[in-house]
Design a protein around this motif. Structure first.
Motif, PDB file in Angstrom:
ATOM      1  N   LEU A   1       1.246  -1.251   0.041  1.00 22.67           N
ATOM      2  CA  LEU A   1      -0.296  -0.391  -0.113  1.00 22.67           C
ATOM      3  C   LEU A   1       0.759   0.962   0.221  1.00 22.67           C
ATOM      4  CD1 LEU A   1      -2.636  -0.833   2.780  1.00 22.67           C
ATOM      5  CD2 LEU A   1      -3.225  -0.958   0.122  1.00 22.67           C
ATOM      6  N   ARG A   2       2.062   1.706   0.700  1.00 25.84           N
ATOM      7  CA  ARG A   2       2.905   3.018   0.896  1.00 25.84           C
ATOM      8  C   ARG A   2       3.198   2.505  -0.112  1.00 25.84           C
ATOM      9  NH1 ARG A   2       5.145  -0.196   6.337  1.00 25.84           N
ATOM     10  NH2 ARG A   2       3.154   0.663   7.483  1.00 25.84           N
ATOM     11  N   ALA A   3       3.349   1.580  -0.891  1.00 29.17           N
ATOM     12  CA  ALA A   3       4.390   1.755  -2.488  1.00 29.17           C
ATOM     13  C   ALA A   3       4.053   2.101  -3.451  1.00 29.17           C
ATOM     14  CB  ALA A   3       5.253   0.840  -2.598  1.00 29.17           C
ATOM     15  N   SER A   4       2.518   1.964  -3.189  1.00 27.42           N
ATOM     16  CA  SER A   4       1.875   2.131  -4.277  1.00 27.42           C
ATOM     17  C   SER A   4       1.178   3.721  -4.061  1.00 27.42           C
ATOM     18  CB  SER A   4       0.896   1.389  -4.843  1.00 27.42           C
ATOM     19  OG  SER A   4      -0.359   1.171  -3.058  1.00 27.42           O
ATOM     20  N   THR A   5       1.011   4.739  -2.875  1.00 28.57           N
ATOM     21  CA  THR A   5       0.691   5.611  -2.846  1.00 28.57           C
ATOM     22  C   THR A   5       0.011   6.824  -4.537  1.00 28.57           C
ATOM     23  OG1 THR A   5       2.144   7.099  -2.004  1.00 28.57           O
ATOM     24  CG2 THR A   5       0.456   5.222  -0.655  1.00 28.57           C
ATOM     25  N   SER A   6       1.204   6.574  -4.808  1.00 31.42           N
ATOM     26  CA  SER A   6       1.556   7.435  -5.517  1.00 31.42           C
ATOM     27  C   SER A   6       0.420   7.292  -7.661  1.00 31.42           C
ATOM     28  CB  SER A   6       3.044   8.007  -6.144  1.00 31.42           C
ATOM     29  OG  SER A   6       3.467   6.117  -6.918  1.00 31.42           O
ATOM     30  N   LYS A   7       0.109   6.246  -7.377  1.00 34.95           N
ATOM     31  CA  LYS A   7      -1.141   5.715  -8.384  1.00 34.95           C
ATOM     32  C   LYS A   7      -2.126   6.005  -8.295  1.00 34.95           C
ATOM     33  CE  LYS A   7       1.988   1.711  -9.890  1.00 34.95           C
ATOM     34  NZ  LYS A   7       1.843   0.009 -10.132  1.00 34.95           N
ATOM     35  N   ARG A   8      -2.923   6.358  -7.157  1.00 32.01           N
ATOM     36  CA  ARG A   8      -4.058   6.962  -6.335  1.00 32.01           C
ATOM     37  C   ARG A   8      -4.583   8.235  -6.622  1.00 32.01           C
ATOM     38  NH1 ARG A   8      -2.161   2.879  -2.758  1.00 32.01           N
ATOM     39  NH2 ARG A   8      -2.612   0.762  -3.341  1.00 32.01           N
ATOM     40  N   HIS A   9      -5.296   8.701  -7.279  1.00 33.94           N
ATOM     41  CA  HIS A   9      -5.761  10.470  -8.142  1.00 33.94           C
ATOM     42  C   HIS A   9      -6.582  10.953  -7.809  1.00 33.94           C
ATOM     43  CE1 HIS A   9      -1.637   9.829 -10.108  1.00 33.94           C
ATOM     44  NE2 HIS A   9      -2.337   8.196 -10.844  1.00 33.94           N
ATOM     45  N   ALA A  10      -6.523  11.825  -6.950  1.00 32.33           N
ATOM     46  CA  ALA A  10      -8.000  12.638  -6.823  1.00 32.33           C
ATOM     47  C   ALA A  10      -7.705  13.817  -7.628  1.00 32.33           C
ATOM     48  CB  ALA A  10      -7.457  12.580  -4.942  1.00 32.33           C
ATOM     49  N   SER A  11      -9.061  14.633  -8.032  1.00 28.37           N
ATOM     50  CA  SER A  11      -9.257  15.961  -7.664  1.00 28.37           C
ATOM     51  C   SER A  11     -10.513  16.404  -7.701  1.00 28.37           C
ATOM     52  CB  SER A  11      -8.325  16.349  -8.598  1.00 28.37           C
ATOM     53  OG  SER A  11      -9.562  15.499  -9.881  1.00 28.37           O
ATOM     54  N   PHE A  12     -10.567  18.024  -8.040  1.00 29.13           N
ATOM     55  CA  PHE A  12     -12.064  18.026  -7.564  1.00 29.13           C
ATOM     56  C   PHE A  12     -12.058  19.311  -7.881  1.00 29.13           C
ATOM     57  CE2 PHE A  12     -10.125  18.060  -3.840  1.00 29.13           C
ATOM     58  CZ  PHE A  12     -10.334  19.279  -2.959  1.00 29.13           C
ATOM     59  N   VAL A  13     -13.592  20.045  -8.459  1.00 30.88           N
ATOM     60  CA  VAL A  13     -13.901  21.233  -9.166  1.00 30.88           C
ATOM     61  C   VAL A  13     -14.842  22.159  -7.750  1.00 30.88           C
ATOM     62  CG1 VAL A  13     -15.407  22.575 -10.994  1.00 30.88           C
ATOM     63  CG2 VAL A  13     -13.863  20.257 -11.404  1.00 30.88           C
ATOM     64  N   LEU A  14     -13.972  22.892  -7.776  1.00 32.96           N
ATOM     65  CA  LEU A  14     -14.772  24.099  -6.658  1.00 32.96           C
ATOM     66  C   LEU A  14     -16.185  25.017  -7.246  1.00 32.96           C
ATOM     67  CD1 LEU A  14     -12.233  25.017  -4.741  1.00 32.96           C
ATOM     68  CD2 LEU A  14     -13.706  23.843  -4.156  1.00 32.96           C
ATOM     69  N   ASP A  15     -17.111  24.651  -7.018  1.00 30.39           N
ATOM     70  CA  ASP A  15     -18.346  25.700  -7.457  1.00 30.39           C
ATOM     71  C   ASP A  15     -18.220  27.299  -7.102  1.00 30.39           C
ATOM     72  OD1 ASP A  15     -20.432  25.949  -8.607  1.00 30.39           O
ATOM     73  OD2 ASP A  15     -21.678  26.508  -6.790  1.00 30.39           O
ATOM     74  N   THR A  16     -17.560  27.008  -5.263  1.00 34.66           N
ATOM     75  CA  THR A  16     -17.435  28.198  -5.258  1.00 34.66           C
ATOM     76  C   THR A  16     -15.966  28.928  -4.313  1.00 34.66           C
ATOM     77  OG1 THR A  16     -17.948  30.248  -3.457  1.00 34.66           O
ATOM     78  CG2 THR A  16     -18.349  27.622  -3.181  1.00 34.66           C
ATOM     79  N   LEU A  17     -15.410  29.288  -4.362  1.00 36.22           N
ATOM     80  CA  LEU A  17     -14.199  29.819  -3.474  1.00 36.22           C
ATOM     81  C   LEU A  17     -14.308  30.303  -1.893  1.00 36.22           C
ATOM     82  CD1 LEU A  17     -10.808  31.416  -5.636  1.00 36.22           C
ATOM     83  CD2 LEU A  17     -11.832  28.581  -4.904  1.00 36.22           C
ATOM     84  N   THR A  18     -16.122  30.418  -1.717  1.00 27.21           N
ATOM     85  CA  THR A  18     -15.824  31.404  -0.096  1.00 27.21           C
ATOM     86  C   THR A  18     -15.257  30.755   0.705  1.00 27.21           C
ATOM     87  OG1 THR A  18     -18.058  32.078  -1.515  1.00 27.21           O
ATOM     88  CG2 THR A  18     -17.877  31.672   1.396  1.00 27.21           C
ATOM     89  N   PHE A  19     -16.326  29.316   0.272  1.00 32.26           N
ATOM     90  CA  PHE A  19     -15.590  28.237   1.386  1.00 32.26           C
ATOM     91  C   PHE A  19     -13.442  28.858   1.998  1.00 32.26           C
ATOM     92  CE2 PHE A  19     -19.718  27.716   2.022  1.00 32.26           C
ATOM     93  CZ  PHE A  19     -20.195  27.048   3.352  1.00 32.26           C
ATOM     94  N   LEU A  20     -12.817  27.824   1.079  1.00 33.42           N
ATOM     95  CA  LEU A  20     -11.932  28.241   0.926  1.00 33.42           C
ATOM     96  C   LEU A  20     -11.051  29.546   1.651  1.00 33.42           C
ATOM     97  CD1 LEU A  20      -9.919  26.278  -2.128  1.00 33.42           C
ATOM     98  CD2 LEU A  20      -9.713  26.101   0.243  1.00 33.42           C
ATOM     99  N   HIS A  21     -11.668  30.322   1.371  1.00 34.73           N
ATOM    100  CA  HIS A  21     -11.230  32.043   1.194  1.00 34.73           C
ATOM    101  C   HIS A  21     -11.426  32.180   3.307  1.00 34.73           C
ATOM    102  CE1 HIS A  21     -12.533  35.751   2.352  1.00 34.73           C
ATOM    103  NE2 HIS A  21     -10.787  36.216   2.411  1.00 34.73           N
ATOM    104  N   ALA A  22     -12.729  31.160   3.812  1.00 34.58           N
ATOM    105  CA  ALA A  22     -13.159  31.778   4.920  1.00 34.58           C
ATOM    106  C   ALA A  22     -12.428  30.807   6.023  1.00 34.58           C
ATOM    107  CB  ALA A  22     -14.777  31.301   4.962  1.00 34.58           C
ATOM    108  N   GLY A  23     -12.066  29.553   5.563  1.00 32.07           N
ATOM    109  CA  GLY A  23     -11.418  28.808   5.879  1.00 32.07           C
ATOM    110  C   GLY A  23      -9.420  29.682   6.324  1.00 32.07           C
TER     111      GLY A  23
END
Length: 286
Positions: free
Chosen positions: A149-171
């Motif tokens: 599992l440790r040797a293969s973490t770079s094969k797992r891909h995560a991304s997402f799209v934000l509809d608003t930056l309001t919460f990122l800014h508030a945080g």
């Protein structure tokens, strides 16, 4: 020949699996803490992302998320270790929380606990948990599984799209100017997760209505990787109307044939930084 030790699979609640996969692979969740207005909640146990959003709309307050401490992990693992099990525990990426370090300290004290830093978040971590479940079914021993599992973490891909930056800014994760500019220009940035530590960076910036943006984002992400493992894809969201989920699923299916597509909802720990209408596709490469 010594008898093979039984294995328990455990994970931080931020891995965002659906009930079906949790049951299939017998995953034991450990919920992270959400502190909102002085009250301590357990993520997705007694608080939901919708409650978090409402609190922000009503009072402009966002929760603080806190790591699981060493003693909590010890208390979580001890009964299994005392019953003769080996435990594999998959953590949220170390760049995002000190839960991983605390888990390692608990494991050192108890023994028989194999801690895996997913170097990811949400169902990016979930992909590691599913991989662990499959290896347990195949009868591998805990140490071998943890190493793979440790040797293969770079094969797992995560991304997402934000509809608003309001919460990122508030945080405190992006400036007021950037948030205002993006909202005025109707920019919807994609966020890419670095699968070496779990940290996040801004990827492609999309412009326009959410439905058009999501279709473009899905096609872009699937085209970025020439060697996608088509066993499993997650569509994970922070609370979004069903029509967008259906649109994303159709776009994925029209682009590439996956054996399984699971739609899951992100935990409060993830959602409170992203805000509503955030959606991502998460998958592995070979």
């Amino acid at each position: 020949m010594s008898e093979k030790k039984k294995i328990i699979l455990s994970a931080d609640s931020t891995c965002d699996l659906d009930e079906e996969l949790k049951e299939r692979y017998h995953v034991n969740y450990f919920p992270l803490h959400i502190n909102l207005n002085g009250r301590d909640y357990l993520d997705n146990v007694d608080i939901t992302p919708e409650q978090v959003y409402q609190e922000y709309y009503d009072h402009k307050v966002l929760p603080k998320t806190s790591a699981v401490n060493v003693q909590e992990y010890i208390d979580h693992f001890r009964p299994w270790v005392e019953d003769g099990y080996e435990v594999i525990h998959v953590n949220l990426g170390h760049a995002l929380s000190s839960s991983y370090q605390n888990c390692c300290l608990a494991a050192q004290e108890l023994g028989h606990v194999h801690v895996v830093d997913s170097c990811n978040l949400s169902t990016g971590t979930g992909l590691t948990v599913v991989a662990a479940g499959k290896m347990i079914e195949e009868g591998m021993d805990a140490e071998t599984i943890a190493g793979k599992l440790r040797a293969s973490t770079s094969k797992r891909h995560a991304s997402f799209v934000l509809d608003t930056l309001t919460f990122l800014h508030a945080g405190g994760r992006c400036s007021a100017v950037a948030a205002l500019g993006a909202n005025i220009l109707k920019l919807k940035p994609s966020i890419q997760v670095d699968n070496h530590d779990g940290s996040m960076s801004v990827g492609k910036k999309y412009r326009g209505a959410l439905d058009k943006v999501l279709v473009k984002y899905v096609k872009d992400e699937l085209a970025r990787h020439p060697d996608i493992n088509t066993d499993l894809l997650f569509i994970t969201h922070s609370g979004i109307p069903q029509e967008y989920i259906d649109l994303v699923r159709k776009t994925v299916e029209d682009t590439m044939a996956f054996k399984e597509i699971h739609v899951t909802k992100a935990s409060c720990t993830i959602s409170c930084h992203c805000g509503p209408n955030t959606l991502g596709i998460l998958f592995e490469t070979k």
